[in-house]
Design an enzyme around this catalytic site. Structure first.
Site, mmCIF file in Angstrom:
data_model
loop_
_atom_site.group_PDB
_atom_site.id
_atom_site.type_symbol
_atom_site.label_atom_id
_atom_site.label_comp_id
_atom_site.label_asym_id
_atom_site.label_seq_id
_atom_site.Cartn_x
_atom_site.Cartn_y
_atom_site.Cartn_z
ATOM 1 N N TYR A 14 2.035 5.593 -2.902
ATOM 2 C CA TYR A 14 1.887 7.249 -2.219
ATOM 3 C C TYR A 14 2.426 7.490 -3.781
ATOM 4 O O TYR A 14 2.391 8.582 -4.070
ATOM 5 C CB TYR A 14 2.012 7.444 -1.178
ATOM 6 N N HIS A 16 1.069 -1.425 -0.417
ATOM 7 C CA HIS A 16 0.586 -0.234 -0.042
ATOM 8 C C HIS A 16 1.044 1.428 -0.247
ATOM 9 O O HIS A 16 0.663 2.149 -0.949
ATOM 10 C CB HIS A 16 -1.385 -0.161 1.396
#
Ligand SMILES: Cc1cc2nc3c(=O)[nH]c(=O)nc-3n(C[C@H](O)[C@H](O)[C@H](O)COP(=O)(O)OP(=O)(O)OC[C@H]3O[C@@H](n4cnc5c(N)ncnc54)[C@H](O)[C@@H]3O)c2cc1C
Length: 481
Positions: free
Chosen positions: A295, A291
């Site tokens: 970004y 995850h």
């Protein structure tokens, strides 16, 4: 695969219970609070049919050999990891916001690895059950909410030591046909407009916390599930027009819910972890690394939009040729591209897991997100500096539209006469909404707070090797210490 329209139609068939402002949202596709988030998620479907982006948006399922949307795919190569980042930057450039579907993708990637490892070590059969569910997700092209974060109560206490046992999601009953779970998941991105949620533990667990070691898949409208939709910075502006929201079509950030699991029954074929506390930490680490990789994709795509908005404002303001403005735009670009470089690096340094999938470099993935917690604030700070104070003091868009005040607003909020005042206001509102409040908090806490990254960086930094490098150069044998 579904296209954007089919995705929206598929949501209309679901019957989730979602509350907002004390009332139920009956139709997430049309409700003003959820509609832009649905539009943003729909882009992950629509772009899969654009020949220009086929390579980024689709992949070949290793389960069925069929073409699937990349958001349901298990990474089969380093190229898959790289394409994920590029895909995310591209969609974020088009939406200017979060498109929500990556959390489920990352929960899928982590569950693939952890179920394999659990089965190997303990002789359980989670992996095959998970693959069967994943095939169902791929075949239907469903959107999956990644449901890791528990509400957590007193952060200093482990789950079983909390004053209220429901502050972490846990198993309350094991039956012949399945389990019953209770608790709540917080900050659930895209949950209101997903089809399913994939639940996983939120933290490492110790013996005694077995009931909290639970992973499973649940439809978002399963019995016992309800959602309370979050209120974002400026979201009420949607009720008064488009300009002041900044990004009326796609909103700002993902649209999060508090999702309550009030004694929800889950059949055994949808249970992928049940009591294996010793695997919780690894599960969380894998999810977090996948995850955090994102970004430098999505946030950089958003930064591209924000930098563009800032450059336009400088033109409207007549300051674009000033050297300090040019230099600040270069700095913003440098900060954004640094995040992108980290995301690409953690993907190119990915490794093949025993389970068969590819996994990012954990250290570099954590660097991506730690940079993001700073760089997005600095990019926003520079955007504010260049834009000027009017982004904080602009009147209501109805005053712009008013026959009485409109002409004065156009006259006195004008910049360089070459440009219409309304364009200056529209871009200012986009900039204002993208660079504050909810948007920044997401860059800080989404995928974990900075300290979580620092802990991982500490674990992965291999300090002994670094000490040895220093010691070897000056002929010290540190093995004798
Ligand atoms: C916009 C947004 C979208 C999100 N989407 C999702 C999603 O889709 N799915 C999902 O699962 N999660 C999601 N998250 C959750 C995200 O992962 C969490 O916000 C993050 O892990 C931090 O948890 P928290 O918000 O509860 O903060 P807290 O855990 O309360 O942290 C607050 C501060 O306290 C510190 N702290 C916490 N615990 C301790 C401790 N024991 N000792 C010392 N210090 C401590 C932290 O380092 C931090 O600085 C989202 C978050 C945001 C903001």
């Amino acid at each position: 695969m579904m296209n954007g329209k089919e995705y929206k139609e598929s949501l209309k068939k679901l019957k989730p219970i979602i509350y907002y402002d004390g009332e139920k949202i009956e139709d997430v596709v049309e409700h003003p609070m959820t509609k832009p988030h649905v539009n943003s998620a729909a882009m992950t479907y629509e772009l899969a049919f654009d020949p220009l982006y086929e390579n980024l948006m689709t992949a070949t399922s290793h389960l069925t050999g069929k073409k699937v949307n990349r958001f349901t795919h298990i990474h089969q190569s380093k190229e898959d990891l790289v394409n994920k980042v590029k895909m995310m930057r591209m969609i974020a450039q088009k939406t200017g916001t979060c498109f929500q579907r990556c959390v489920g993708l990352d929960a899928i990637g982590a569950t693939f690895i952890t179920t394999y490892n659990m089965d190997k070590a303990k002789g359980t059969n989670y992996h095959q059950k998970f693959l069967k569910w994943l095939e169902y997700i791929q075949e239907n092209d469903f959107m999956v909410a990644g449901a890791m974060t528990d509400v957590k109560g007193d952060r200093s206490l482990k789950p079983s030591k909390q004053a209220d046992p429901d502050l972490f999601t846990h198993i309350v009953e094991k039956r012949e046909d399945g389990i019953v779970i209770k608790g709540a998941k917080a900050h659930m991105t895209g949950m209101a407009n997903s089809h399913e949620m994939l639940i996983l533990p939120t933290t490492n667990l110790l013996p005694g916390d077995e009931d909290y070691a639970v992973a499973c898949a649940i439809p978002i409208d399963a019995e016992g599930v309800f959602h309370v939709f979050g209120r974002q910075t400026n979201s009420d502006r949607r009720l008064h027009g488009d300009i002041d929201t900044g990004n009326a079509e796609y909103a700002i950030v993902g649209g999060e819910t508090l999702t309550v699991l009030d004694n929800v029954f889950v059949p055994w074929d949808r249970v992928f972890m049940c009591g294996e506390v010793e695997f919780a930490q690894d599960y969380v680490t894998r999810f977090a690394a996948y995850h955090r990789q994102n970004y430098g994709g999505c946030k950089v795509g958003n930064a591209d939009v924000l930098i563009g908005a800032t450059s336009l404002i400088a033109k409207y303001n007549g300051t674009s040729k000033a050297s300090h403005i040019k230099d600040k735009l270069i700095e913003m670009t440098h900060l954004a591209e640094t995040m992108y470089a980290c995301s690409l690096a953690c993907s190119y340094e990915g490794v093949k897991m025993e389970a068969g999938s590819y996994y990012v470099n954990t250290l570099l993935a954590n660097e991506v997100k730690l940079n993001c917690t700073r760089n997005m604030y600095e990019i926003s700070r520079l955007a504010h500096e260049i834009a000027g104070g009017f982004i904080a003091t602009l009147p209501h868009e109805n005053d712009l539209k008013s026959e009485v005040t409109g002409p004065y607003i156009r006259k006195y909020f004008a910049g360089d006469a070459k440009y219409p005042t309304e364009d200056r206001i529209k871009i200012a509102r986009l900039l204002e909404n993208m660079s504050g409040g909810t948007a920044l908090a997401e860059s800080m806490h989404g995928a974990g707070s900075p300290q979580a990254m620092r802990i991982m960086i500490g674990r992965e930094s291999n300090m002994e090797q670094k000490e040895k490098l220093a010691a070897d150069l000056v002929n010290i044998d540190i093995s004798k210490y």
